[in-house]
Motif scaffolding. Structure first.
Motif, mmCIF file in Angstrom:
data_model
loop_
_atom_site.group_PDB
_atom_site.id
_atom_site.type_symbol
_atom_site.label_atom_id
_atom_site.label_comp_id
_atom_site.label_asym_id
_atom_site.label_seq_id
_atom_site.Cartn_x
_atom_site.Cartn_y
_atom_site.Cartn_z
ATOM 1 N N ASN A 38 19.678 67.239 43.572
ATOM 2 C CA ASN A 38 20.920 67.688 43.779
ATOM 3 C C ASN A 38 20.281 69.483 43.323
ATOM 4 O O ASN A 38 19.980 69.954 42.741
ATOM 5 C CB ASN A 38 21.729 67.267 42.486
ATOM 6 C CG ASN A 38 22.827 68.948 42.083
ATOM 7 O OD1 ASN A 38 23.048 70.035 42.036
ATOM 8 N ND2 ASN A 38 24.257 67.856 41.076
ATOM 9 N N PRO A 39 20.642 69.870 44.595
ATOM 10 C CA PRO A 39 20.542 71.322 44.384
ATOM 11 C C PRO A 39 20.878 72.657 43.255
ATOM 12 O O PRO A 39 20.058 73.662 42.728
ATOM 13 C CB PRO A 39 20.920 71.652 46.199
ATOM 14 C CG PRO A 39 21.297 70.965 46.870
ATOM 15 C CD PRO A 39 21.800 69.768 45.626
ATOM 16 N N GLY A 40 22.454 72.480 42.907
ATOM 17 C CA GLY A 40 22.788 72.766 41.702
ATOM 18 C C GLY A 40 21.464 72.848 40.156
ATOM 19 O O GLY A 40 21.741 73.442 39.661
ATOM 20 N N ASN A 41 20.771 71.260 40.584
ATOM 21 C CA ASN A 41 20.056 71.254 39.463
ATOM 22 C C ASN A 41 18.535 71.381 39.624
ATOM 23 O O ASN A 41 17.431 70.379 38.459
ATOM 24 C CB ASN A 41 20.758 69.674 38.356
ATOM 25 C CG ASN A 41 22.331 69.799 38.327
ATOM 26 O OD1 ASN A 41 22.187 71.375 37.975
ATOM 27 N ND2 ASN A 41 22.423 69.137 38.116
ATOM 28 N N VAL A 42 18.103 71.536 40.814
ATOM 29 C CA VAL A 42 17.188 71.387 41.110
ATOM 30 C C VAL A 42 16.285 71.922 39.854
ATOM 31 O O VAL A 42 15.100 71.760 39.427
ATOM 32 C CB VAL A 42 16.792 71.069 42.526
ATOM 33 C CG1 VAL A 42 16.444 72.365 43.019
ATOM 34 C CG2 VAL A 42 15.573 70.866 42.114
ATOM 35 N N GLY A 43 17.213 72.770 39.452
ATOM 36 C CA GLY A 43 16.207 73.998 39.438
ATOM 37 C C GLY A 43 16.854 75.218 38.768
ATOM 38 O O GLY A 43 17.522 76.202 39.725
ATOM 39 N N GLY B 117 17.428 80.005 38.860
ATOM 40 C CA GLY B 117 16.102 81.140 38.507
ATOM 41 C C GLY B 117 15.624 81.154 39.802
ATOM 42 O O GLY B 117 15.198 80.630 40.913
ATOM 43 N N SER B 118 14.367 81.292 39.210
ATOM 44 C CA SER B 118 12.892 81.605 40.041
ATOM 45 C C SER B 118 12.389 80.608 40.659
ATOM 46 O O SER B 118 11.723 80.213 41.253
ATOM 47 C CB SER B 118 12.207 82.894 39.551
ATOM 48 O OG SER B 118 12.124 82.263 37.911
ATOM 49 N N LYS B 119 12.577 79.267 39.826
ATOM 50 C CA LYS B 119 12.355 78.198 39.476
ATOM 51 C C LYS B 119 12.803 77.292 40.770
ATOM 52 O O LYS B 119 12.434 75.645 40.897
ATOM 53 C CB LYS B 119 12.033 77.447 37.930
ATOM 54 C CG LYS B 119 11.871 77.729 36.934
ATOM 55 C CD LYS B 119 11.637 77.288 36.059
ATOM 56 C CE LYS B 119 10.762 77.726 34.299
ATOM 57 N NZ LYS B 119 11.040 77.354 33.276
ATOM 58 N N ARG B 120 14.282 77.168 40.733
ATOM 59 C CA ARG B 120 14.964 76.560 42.542
ATOM 60 C C ARG B 120 13.877 76.196 43.058
ATOM 61 O O ARG B 120 13.818 75.099 43.291
ATOM 62 C CB ARG B 120 16.322 77.515 42.179
ATOM 63 C CG ARG B 120 17.020 76.208 43.039
ATOM 64 C CD ARG B 120 18.353 76.930 43.763
ATOM 65 N NE ARG B 120 17.300 78.444 44.905
ATOM 66 C CZ ARG B 120 18.208 78.616 45.161
ATOM 67 N NH1 ARG B 120 19.832 78.834 45.417
ATOM 68 N NH2 ARG B 120 18.139 79.831 46.289
ATOM 69 N N ASP B 121 13.286 77.620 43.739
ATOM 70 C CA ASP B 121 12.867 77.131 44.852
ATOM 71 C C ASP B 121 11.497 76.362 44.718
ATOM 72 O O ASP B 121 11.300 74.992 45.856
ATOM 73 C CB ASP B 121 12.857 78.563 46.029
ATOM 74 C CG ASP B 121 14.129 79.194 46.022
ATOM 75 O OD1 ASP B 121 15.229 77.487 46.492
ATOM 76 O OD2 ASP B 121 14.403 79.664 47.188
ATOM 77 N N PRO B 122 10.555 77.083 44.561
ATOM 78 C CA PRO B 122 9.462 75.888 43.951
ATOM 79 C C PRO B 122 9.867 74.341 43.553
ATOM 80 O O PRO B 122 8.879 73.884 44.138
ATOM 81 C CB PRO B 122 8.393 76.654 43.055
ATOM 82 C CG PRO B 122 9.641 77.352 42.757
ATOM 83 C CD PRO B 122 10.580 77.948 43.477
#
Length: 412
Positions: free
Chosen positions: A111-116, A118-123
Motif C-alpha cells: 500500500n503506497p500510503g502505508n509503506v512509509g 515522509g523521508s522513509k517512504r521512498d527507500p
C-alpha cells in the motif's frame, strides 16, 4: 457483454491474472496468521469454496515466521492455492529478517500510503520492490482511499488551487488515488520490476467513486487490475454494494481479479465472500463455478414452502458436491437446475433448464413432472419427491458430463 480490456498477464504461482486469463476470484483470511493451525484451516476452507488466491496479514514477526509453516502444511494437505502477503508499515523489515516468508509467498501486496512516512517512504518502497525482484515475486500496488498517500494528495491539492477554475475536492481525491497507483507502478518498473509482475488496485468505499476511478485507471494503463469495493459492509448491504460496483466495471471489460470485502456476521465463516464473487461472475455469464439453481420467488399459488426447501436443499447439495464433480465431470459447473413452485412458469422454466422440476402449487394435482433437456422424463409423486429429484440430478450429472458422457458417446 463488452470485450475484456487488454492487460498485461501476471503469473501468481500457477494462476494467471490478466492477459487472456479468466477473471480470478480471491479472498483474505481473518485469522491471526501466527496461528498456523487456524490459518491453514481457513485457507483450505476458502480454497475448497473456490478462492483461487488467498491473502494473509503479515504484520509482525510472529506472522512472518508462521508463513513458511502455513505453506508447508497446505502443501502436505494437497492444497496448492497461492498465498499473498498483505504488508503495511513494516514489510521491508519482515521480508529482510524472514527470507522463508519472502520465498513462501506467491505475491506481495504493498500500500503506497502505508509503506512509509515522509523521508522513509521512498527507500522503504524501494526495499519492498527489491525483495520482489530478488525472489521473483509479483506485487499488487494497492491504493486505498482511506490510507491515501497524503503527500500525493497535498501536491494535487496545491496544483488544483492554482487553477483558474479549481476542480471539486472529490475529483481531486479520485485523481490522487489514481496518480498514487500509476506513479508507484512507474517507480517499481524503474527499480527493475517488470510490468508483467505488477497488479494495480484503487479501492474506494463508495460505489460511484469506485466506478469512476477504475474507468479512468483502465483508460490510462494496461496493468492487470484487481477490483474490490473496500469496506463494503455486512450482509445484504455489502453484497448489493459490491455487486452494483463490480458488475458495471466487469460489463465494461474492466477487471482481472476480484475480491468481495464483506464484514462477516459474528462467528460466521469466511467463505461467503468467495461465493458472492463467484455468483457475480456466473450470473453475468463471465465464468461458471457451480451448477445454478433457478427457482421462483413464490406467490399466492405457492402457499406451501415445499419448493423453497427443495431449492435450498438442491443448491446446498450442488455446492457440496462440486469439489468432487469438478475433478470427474467436465463442464458440470455450467449446468442449470430449475426448481419451480407451480404450473404458471414451472414447466417452461424446467424445459429450458438442463434438468428441472415443476412442483404442484396450491390446489394443483399433487404431481411433479421432471424435464431433462426440454423433454419430460418422469412424473414424481408421493412423500419422496425431494429425494427422488436429487437422485435424478445425480444421475443426470453422471450421464451427461465428463468421462461418462464420452464413454456413452463411444457406446452409441
Amino acid at each position: 457483454m463488452m470485450k475484456r480490456r487488454h492487460s498485461v498477464g501476471v503469473k501468481v504461482g500457477a494462476i494467471q491474472i490478466g492477459g487472456d486469463a479468466p477473471v480470478v476470484v480471491q479472498s483474505m483470511t481473518n485469522t491471526d496468521t501466527a496461528d498456523v493451525k487456524g490459518t491453514v484451516k481457513q485457507v483450505m476452507d476458502l480454497a475448497k469454496a473456490g478462492s483461487e488466491l488467498v491473502r494473509l496479514t503479515v504484520n509482525n514477526e510472529e506472522s512472518a515466521r508462521a508463513v513458511p509453516e502455513i505453506r508447508k502444511e497446505l502443501d502436505k494437505a494437497g492444497c496448492s492455492v497461492p498465498l499473498i502477503g498483505d504488508f503495511h508499515f513494516n514489510g521491508h523489515k519482515l521480508l529482510d529478517k524472514y527470507p522463508g516468508c519472502a520465498e513462501a509467498l506467491a505475491k506481495y501486496r504493498i500500500n503506497p500510503g502505508n509503506v512509509g512516512r515522509g523521508s522513509k517512504r521512498d527507500p522503504q518502497f524501494a526495499q519492498m520492490i527489491e525483495f520482489a525482484c530478488r525472489y521473483d515475486k509479483p506485487v499488487r500496488i494497492g491504493v486505498n482511499w482511506g490510507s491515501l498517500d497524503q503527500s500525493v494528495l497535498a501536491r494535487l491539492l496545491d496544483e488544483n488551487a492554482q487553477l483558474s477554475e479549481p476542480k471539486p475536492l472529490g475529483e481531486v481525491m479520485r485523481e490522487a488515488v489514481i496518480t498514487s497507483a500509476l506513479e508507484s507502478a512507474e517507480r517499481a518498473v524503474s527499480l527493475g520490476l517488470p510490468k508483467d509482475r505488477i497488479v494495480l488496485s484503487c479501492k474506494m468505499s463508495g460505489v460511484q467513486e469506485l466506478i469512476a476511478v477504475y474507468q479512468a485507471l483502465a483508460a490510462r494503463c494496461d496493468y492487470a487490475l484487481h477490483l474490490g469495493l473496500t469496506e463494503a459492509g455486512m450482509g445484504s448491504k455489502g453484497i448489493v454494494a459490491s455487486t452494483a460496483a463490480l458488475a458495471v466495471l466487469l460489463q465494461q471489460g474492466i477487471g482481472d481479479t476480484i475480491r468481495i470485502s464483506l464484514t462477516p456476521e459474528p462467528g460466521a465463516d469466511r467463505i461467503q465472500e468467495v461465493i458472492v464473487a463467484q455468483e457475480i461472475l456466473q450470473t453475468m455469464g463471465i465464468r461458471s463455478f457451480t451448477p445454478m439453481v433457478i427457482s421462483c420467488p413464490g406467490c399466492g399459488r405457492t402457499t406451501s414452502d415445499y419448493f423453497q426447501k427443495l431449492a435450498q436443499q438442491i443448491q446446498s447439495h450442488l455446492r457440496h458436491k462440486m469439489p468432487e464433480w469438478r475433478k470427474k465431470y467436465s463442464g458440470v459447473e455450467a449446468m442449470h437446475v430449475a426448481v419451480m413452485g407451480c404450473v404458471v412458469n414451472g414447466p417452461g422454466e424446467s424445459k429450458n433448464a438442463n434438468i428441472g422440476i415443476s412442483l404442484p402449487g396450491t390446489g394443483e394435482q399433487p404431481v411433479a413432472p421432471v424435464f431433462e433437456d426440454g423433454v419430460k422424463t418422469v412424473t414424481l409423486k408421493g412423500d419422496r419427491i425431494a429425494e427422488d429429484f436429487q437422485e435424478l440430478v445425480e444421475r443426470y450429472v453422471m450421464t451427461h458430463y465428463g468421462a461418462n458422457r464420452e464413454q456413452q458417446a463411444v457406446a452409441e
